[in-house]
Design a protein around this motif. Structure first.
Motif, PDB file in Angstrom:
ATOM      1  N   SER A   1       0.648  -1.148  -0.108  1.00  0.00           N
ATOM      2  CA  SER A   1      -0.029  -0.034  -0.134  1.00  0.00           C
ATOM      3  C   SER A   1       0.972   1.096  -0.138  1.00  0.00           C
ATOM      4  CB  SER A   1      -0.957   0.080   1.190  1.00  0.00           C
ATOM      5  OG  SER A   1      -1.620   1.365   1.626  1.00  0.00           O
ATOM      6  N   GLU A   2       1.754   1.386   0.827  1.00  0.00           N
ATOM      7  CA  GLU A   2       2.757   2.546   0.944  1.00  0.00           C
ATOM      8  C   GLU A   2       3.375   2.523  -0.371  1.00  0.00           C
ATOM      9  OE1 GLU A   2       2.359   5.079   2.932  1.00  0.00           O
ATOM     10  OE2 GLU A   2       0.933   3.778   4.362  1.00  0.00           O
ATOM     11  N   TRP A   3       3.929   1.679  -0.830  1.00  0.00           N
ATOM     12  CA  TRP A   3       4.457   1.623  -2.131  1.00  0.00           C
ATOM     13  C   TRP A   3       3.678   2.299  -3.133  1.00  0.00           C
ATOM     14  CZ3 TRP A   3       8.414   2.494  -5.229  1.00  0.00           C
ATOM     15  CH2 TRP A   3       8.366   2.010  -6.572  1.00  0.00           C
ATOM     16  N   ILE A   4       2.538   1.657  -3.487  1.00  0.00           N
ATOM     17  CA  ILE A   4       1.491   2.383  -4.256  1.00  0.00           C
ATOM     18  C   ILE A   4       1.282   3.901  -4.046  1.00  0.00           C
ATOM     19  CG2 ILE A   4      -0.808   2.328  -5.299  1.00  0.00           C
ATOM     20  CD1 ILE A   4      -0.962  -0.568  -4.490  1.00  0.00           C
ATOM     21  N   LYS A   5       1.547   4.179  -2.638  1.00  0.00           N
ATOM     22  CA  LYS A   5       1.096   5.740  -2.612  1.00  0.00           C
ATOM     23  C   LYS A   5       2.292   6.409  -2.789  1.00  0.00           C
ATOM     24  CE  LYS A   5      -1.575   4.737   1.688  1.00  0.00           C
ATOM     25  NZ  LYS A   5      -1.352   5.014   3.220  1.00  0.00           N
ATOM     26  N   LEU A   6       3.432   5.997  -2.684  1.00  0.00           N
ATOM     27  CA  LEU A   6       4.763   6.864  -2.795  1.00  0.00           C
ATOM     28  C   LEU A   6       4.981   6.764  -4.419  1.00  0.00           C
ATOM     29  CD1 LEU A   6       7.021   8.181  -1.121  1.00  0.00           C
ATOM     30  CD2 LEU A   6       8.372   6.202  -1.520  1.00  0.00           C
ATOM     31  N   ARG A   7       4.770   5.825  -4.989  1.00  0.00           N
ATOM     32  CA  ARG A   7       5.109   5.852  -6.465  1.00  0.00           C
ATOM     33  C   ARG A   7       4.178   6.602  -7.299  1.00  0.00           C
ATOM     34  NH1 ARG A   7       1.750   2.406  -9.174  1.00  0.00           N
ATOM     35  NH2 ARG A   7       1.222   0.456  -8.478  1.00  0.00           N
ATOM     36  N   SER A   8       2.940   6.819  -6.912  1.00  0.00           N
ATOM     37  CA  SER A   8       1.765   7.164  -7.387  1.00  0.00           C
ATOM     38  C   SER A   8       1.514   8.720  -7.263  1.00  0.00           C
ATOM     39  CB  SER A   8       0.409   6.701  -7.332  1.00  0.00           C
ATOM     40  OG  SER A   8       0.201   6.756  -5.674  1.00  0.00           O
ATOM     41  N   VAL A   9       2.526   9.415  -6.547  1.00  0.00           N
ATOM     42  CA  VAL A   9       2.359  10.916  -6.746  1.00  0.00           C
ATOM     43  C   VAL A   9       3.778  11.532  -7.372  1.00  0.00           C
ATOM     44  CG1 VAL A   9       0.926  11.278  -4.513  1.00  0.00           C
ATOM     45  CG2 VAL A   9       3.616  10.915  -4.305  1.00  0.00           C
ATOM     46  N   LYS A  10       3.527  12.479  -7.916  1.00  0.00           N
ATOM     47  CA  LYS A  10       4.476  12.978  -8.911  1.00  0.00           C
ATOM     48  C   LYS A  10       5.932  13.824  -7.827  1.00  0.00           C
ATOM     49  CE  LYS A  10       1.785  14.734 -12.757  1.00  0.00           C
ATOM     50  NZ  LYS A  10       0.822  15.902 -12.871  1.00  0.00           N
ATOM     51  N   SER A  11       5.542  14.102  -6.855  1.00  0.00           N
ATOM     52  CA  SER A  11       6.351  14.743  -6.292  1.00  0.00           C
ATOM     53  C   SER A  11       7.850  13.915  -5.810  1.00  0.00           C
ATOM     54  CB  SER A  11       6.009  15.406  -4.882  1.00  0.00           C
ATOM     55  OG  SER A  11       5.706  14.418  -4.114  1.00  0.00           O
ATOM     56  N   THR A  12       7.394  12.504  -5.770  1.00  0.00           N
ATOM     57  CA  THR A  12       8.506  11.585  -5.391  1.00  0.00           C
ATOM     58  C   THR A  12       9.535  11.542  -6.550  1.00  0.00           C
ATOM     59  OG1 THR A  12       7.000  10.383  -4.275  1.00  0.00           O
ATOM     60  CG2 THR A  12       9.009   9.142  -5.145  1.00  0.00           C
ATOM     61  N   TRP A  13       8.885  11.667  -7.726  1.00  0.00           N
ATOM     62  CA  TRP A  13       9.875  11.578  -8.762  1.00  0.00           C
ATOM     63  C   TRP A  13      10.421  12.539  -9.285  1.00  0.00           C
ATOM     64  CZ3 TRP A  13      10.838   6.722  -8.451  1.00  0.00           C
ATOM     65  CH2 TRP A  13      10.265   5.837  -7.693  1.00  0.00           C
ATOM     66  N   ILE A  14       9.716  14.061  -9.304  1.00  0.00           N
ATOM     67  CA  ILE A  14      10.341  15.095  -9.532  1.00  0.00           C
ATOM     68  C   ILE A  14      11.544  15.357  -8.263  1.00  0.00           C
ATOM     69  CG2 ILE A  14       9.874  17.615  -9.073  1.00  0.00           C
ATOM     70  CD1 ILE A  14       7.108  17.052  -9.925  1.00  0.00           C
ATOM     71  N   GLY A  15      11.364  14.927  -6.999  1.00  0.00           N
ATOM     72  CA  GLY A  15      12.271  15.244  -6.011  1.00  0.00           C
ATOM     73  C   GLY A  15      13.479  14.412  -6.296  1.00  0.00           C
ATOM     74  N   ALA A  16      13.423  12.988  -6.613  1.00  0.00           N
ATOM     75  CA  ALA A  16      14.488  12.063  -7.115  1.00  0.00           C
ATOM     76  C   ALA A  16      15.270  12.798  -8.210  1.00  0.00           C
ATOM     77  CB  ALA A  16      13.995  10.930  -7.402  1.00  0.00           C
TER      78      ALA A  16
ATOM     79  N   ARG B   1      -8.001   5.835  -9.063  1.00  0.00           N
ATOM     80  CA  ARG B   1      -7.710   4.500  -9.133  1.00  0.00           C
ATOM     81  C   ARG B   1      -6.619   3.809  -8.167  1.00  0.00           C
ATOM     82  NH1 ARG B   1      -7.565   3.701 -14.402  1.00  0.00           N
ATOM     83  NH2 ARG B   1      -9.589   2.560 -14.609  1.00  0.00           N
ATOM     84  N   ASN B   2      -5.481   4.895  -8.376  1.00  0.00           N
ATOM     85  CA  ASN B   2      -4.300   4.580  -7.463  1.00  0.00           C
ATOM     86  C   ASN B   2      -4.714   4.774  -5.835  1.00  0.00           C
ATOM     87  OD1 ASN B   2      -2.527   3.779  -9.243  1.00  0.00           O
ATOM     88  ND2 ASN B   2      -1.971   5.639  -9.752  1.00  0.00           N
ATOM     89  N   HIS B   3      -5.720   5.568  -5.710  1.00  0.00           N
ATOM     90  CA  HIS B   3      -6.281   5.670  -4.361  1.00  0.00           C
ATOM     91  C   HIS B   3      -6.800   4.642  -3.606  1.00  0.00           C
ATOM     92  CE1 HIS B   3      -7.773   7.762  -0.884  1.00  0.00           C
ATOM     93  NE2 HIS B   3      -9.187   7.612  -1.293  1.00  0.00           N
ATOM     94  N   LEU B   4      -7.681   3.949  -4.741  1.00  0.00           N
ATOM     95  CA  LEU B   4      -8.191   2.876  -4.190  1.00  0.00           C
ATOM     96  C   LEU B   4      -7.421   1.590  -4.182  1.00  0.00           C
ATOM     97  CD1 LEU B   4     -11.562   3.040  -6.333  1.00  0.00           C
ATOM     98  CD2 LEU B   4     -11.369   3.041  -3.968  1.00  0.00           C
ATOM     99  N   LEU B   5      -6.472   1.356  -5.073  1.00  0.00           N
ATOM    100  CA  LEU B   5      -5.363   0.488  -5.107  1.00  0.00           C
ATOM    101  C   LEU B   5      -4.599   0.293  -3.925  1.00  0.00           C
ATOM    102  CD1 LEU B   5      -4.184   0.432  -8.886  1.00  0.00           C
ATOM    103  CD2 LEU B   5      -5.216  -1.526  -7.549  1.00  0.00           C
ATOM    104  N   ALA B   6      -3.931   1.747  -3.405  1.00  0.00           N
ATOM    105  CA  ALA B   6      -3.449   1.586  -2.181  1.00  0.00           C
ATOM    106  C   ALA B   6      -4.010   1.518  -0.984  1.00  0.00           C
ATOM    107  CB  ALA B   6      -2.872   3.272  -1.960  1.00  0.00           C
ATOM    108  N   VAL B   7      -5.333   1.995  -0.841  1.00  0.00           N
ATOM    109  CA  VAL B   7      -6.231   1.722   0.194  1.00  0.00           C
ATOM    110  C   VAL B   7      -6.351   0.110   0.293  1.00  0.00           C
ATOM    111  CG1 VAL B   7      -8.383   1.957   1.483  1.00  0.00           C
ATOM    112  CG2 VAL B   7      -7.146   3.876   0.391  1.00  0.00           C
TER     113      VAL B   7
END
Lengths: 298, 308
Positions: A52-67, B91-97
């Motif tokens: 779950s946390e991996w999906i969250k971290l990879r699915s926001v742009k700021s992670t990859w912009i920062g990296a 979709r990613n919100h639901l996948l993450a949760v």
């Protein structure tokens, strides 16, 4: 009651409901049976929290912009530093060691990672997403450990790529201009590079801890800039030499024991002690964030 | 089943929930009513452990929610539909949760279709309208097909399609023996969907009763609307203890405390003409206002004698 406006959608729900549900006499029996099946298949585990946390971290742009920003700063400064040093090198012996030259961007790049960590720790509090997360994973310690683990799994490789990239770009530039270079096989070089990546990751994790502790990026980023950049310089120049014993325990000073970053004061810990002290800072920041998140209402 | 046992929650000096005890049973839709700031949301947050009670305990399905083995499968929650990361797609919100309890793509797509968000699932949730955000919040609550559903203002911002869909969903869930706690400010909507009512004011439980009992006991019950050219002669005949007559014009009046049978019979006996005789059931809104008005007066400490 039926849904006349969206029959397809509603029937999809019904089909699923009936397929999964064993027939039962009373609603209470049915409910109990359902709960058991669902609990068996939908157990909350630490591994699932990690996903779950991996999906969250990879699915926001700021992670990859920062990296990306981190990589550009580190590698860009490596090229710049190597060129500047090379142009000065013709005149006489080099003043700085080659490793410091190619990693001169680290002092700025570390702030990028610190901010990235702070954002990783704070952003769910800003968006209130943390309520959904906490409902999904009510054993809150698991959230903190999963977030920190996933952040490390992203930042450590990114740091390694950045550091070795800076080395790989900077050293040939120095060599081509006849300046002194070091090879990966030279004593301490590999350790220094890996140590630098470790230091960068540690600061990102401290930023993460502060972000989660303060529940906002402003205080956390201020803490990182203050603790990493301003405090060591300020204290090193203001305090008498007798304070060096204390100053060597600051995160950056501790890291200077096993890498090429400039610490404060004259004293330097042994490499092993430096690692222990830096890990101690990380554990204090992440642990503090954990205690605060577990104890306070969200 | 949600068992709330003497919970109190204070924020500094302010008491948000005050010694609340109730059991929310499976198989019915329980409506949760109260003025703004009465403690409805706080109670919901206490049930799922977002806030810790100052005193008392809450058990969901027989244990504290914090000890749930499969949290999302036990309780589906919609508290604040805007509590999503603005930059992440629906979709990613639901996948993450969903990932926290091993729910993958197939179920996420299913739930997206259920709430009608498939077309916009790739877009950042921050750009969603109130209604779309609400649909996403409902999707999160439904992800793991939970045994208990807790929804704070679920139809807030939904269009008529969405409202009807939620209504049907809640009814189906109740029939399937699930536990449903629902808050809403829309009294007409609540009257349609809820079987049981919890009413709180200033953190205290004011009513814990079935919908029909609540309306019957709290308001004046049924009223009879009468249209008659002989209204002037009929009204004095109806006058009795407990009967309240409100005259709207010369030929129309409303009577409470008397049944339409009695009105009809009296008119026949006295040869008076009736053009309309209708029994009007009191609404939840009237009953609710009656209850909370009393409460306000009580709290104010100066219970005024009501006129008439």
């Amino acid at each position: 009651m039926t849904n006349q406006t969206n029959p397809t959608v509603h029937s999809a729900f019904d089909d699923r409901a009936h397929a999964e549900r064993p027939a039962a006499d009373s609603p209470a029996v049915m409910s109990a049976a359902l709960t058991r099946t669902r609990v068996a298949t939908h157990k909350q585990t630490f591994a699932r929290g990690l996903v779950s946390e991996w999906i969250k971290l990879r699915s926001v742009k700021s992670t990859w912009i920062g990296a990306g920003a981190f990589g550009v700063v580190l590698v860009g400064f490596a090229a710049l530093g190597a060129l500047l040093t090379s142009s000065a090198a013709g005149a006489g012996p080099q003043m700085t060691d080659p490793l410091s030259t190619v990693l001169m961007g680290a002092n700025l790049a570390v702030l990028v990672l610190g901010a990235l960590g702070a954002l990783a720790g704070a952003r769910e509090f800003g968006s209130r997403m943390i309520t959904t997360t906490t409902v999904a994973v009510p054993r809150r310690w698991k959230v903190v450990v999963a977030k920190a683990t996933v952040l490390t799994a992203v930042i450590l490789p990114v740091s390694l790529i950045g550091v070795f990239g800076a080395y790989a770009l900077g050293m040939p530039i120095l060599g081509a201009h006849g300046a002194t270079t070091v090879a990966l096989t030279d004593p301490g070089v590999l350790t220094s590079l890996v140590g630098m990546a470790g230091y960068l990751t540690a600061i990102a994790l401290i930023g993460f801890g502060l972000g989660m502790l303060f529940r906002g990026t402003t205080g956390a980023i201020a803490g990182i800039i203050g603790g990493v950049l301003i405090l060591p310089m300020l204290l090193g120049s203001l305090l008498p030499d007798s304070w060096d014993v204390v100053l060597q325990f600051l995160p950056t000073s501790a890291a200077s024991a096993f890498t090429v970053v400039a610490g404060s004061g004259g004293m330097v810990l042994s490499a092993a002690a430096g690692v222990v002290v830096l890990v101690g800072w990380v554990l204090a920041a992440v642990g503090g964030a954990g205690v605060s998140y577990v104890r306070r209402d969200v | 089943m949600i068992e709330i046992n003497g919970i109190t929650k204070t924020y500094g000096e302010k008491v948000a929930v005050d010694d609340l005890t109730t059991t929310i049973r499976p198989g019915v839709v329980t409506g949760f009513l109260g003025p703004n700031g009465a403690g409805k949301t706080t109670t919901m947050r206490l049930i799922v452990g977002l806030d810790r009670p100052t005193a008392g305990t809450v058990r969901v399905g027989g244990h504290s929610y914090a000890h749930s083995a499969a949290p999302l499968a036990e309780v589906g929650v919609l508290l604040d539909a805007k509590a999503v990361d603005k930059g992440r797609s629906a979709r990613n919100h639901l996948l993450a949760v969903g990932a926290t309890v091993g729910i993958g793509k197939a179920r996420v797509e299913e739930v997206l279709a259920m709430v009608g968000l498939t077309e916009v699932a790739h877009k950042p949730a921050g750009g969603f309208s109130l209604g779309m955000g609400q649909r996403l919040g409902i999707a999160v609550a439904l992800l793991a097909d939970p045994a208990v559903l807790i929804l704070d203002e679920p139809v807030n911002g939904l269009d008529i399609d969405g409202i009807q869909w939620v209504r049907a969903l809640l009814t189906d869930f109740a029939v399937e023996g699930r536990t449903i706690l629902l808050s809403s400010h829309l009294m007409s909507e609540m009257q349609l969907v809820a079987d049981h009512l919890l009413v709180i004011g200033q953190g205290r439980l004011l009513a814990d009763t079935s919908m029909s009992d609540f309306i019957h006991h709290t308001s004046h019950g049924e009223a009879v609307e009468v249209t008659s050219p002989d209204a002037g002669a009929l009204m004095p005949l109806l006058a009795a203890d407990g009967v309240v007559i409100t005259s709207t014009d010369a030929s129309r009046f409303t009577a409470t405390g008397v049944s339409s049978d009695v009105v009809g019979d009296l008119a026949a006996v006295h040869g008076l003409r009736l053009h309309n005789l209708t029994t009007v059931t009191a609404s939840l809104e009237e009953a609710y206002l009656e209850l909370t008005r009393d409460k306000v007066e009580y709290v104010g400490g100066s219970r005024l004698a009501m006129a008439a």
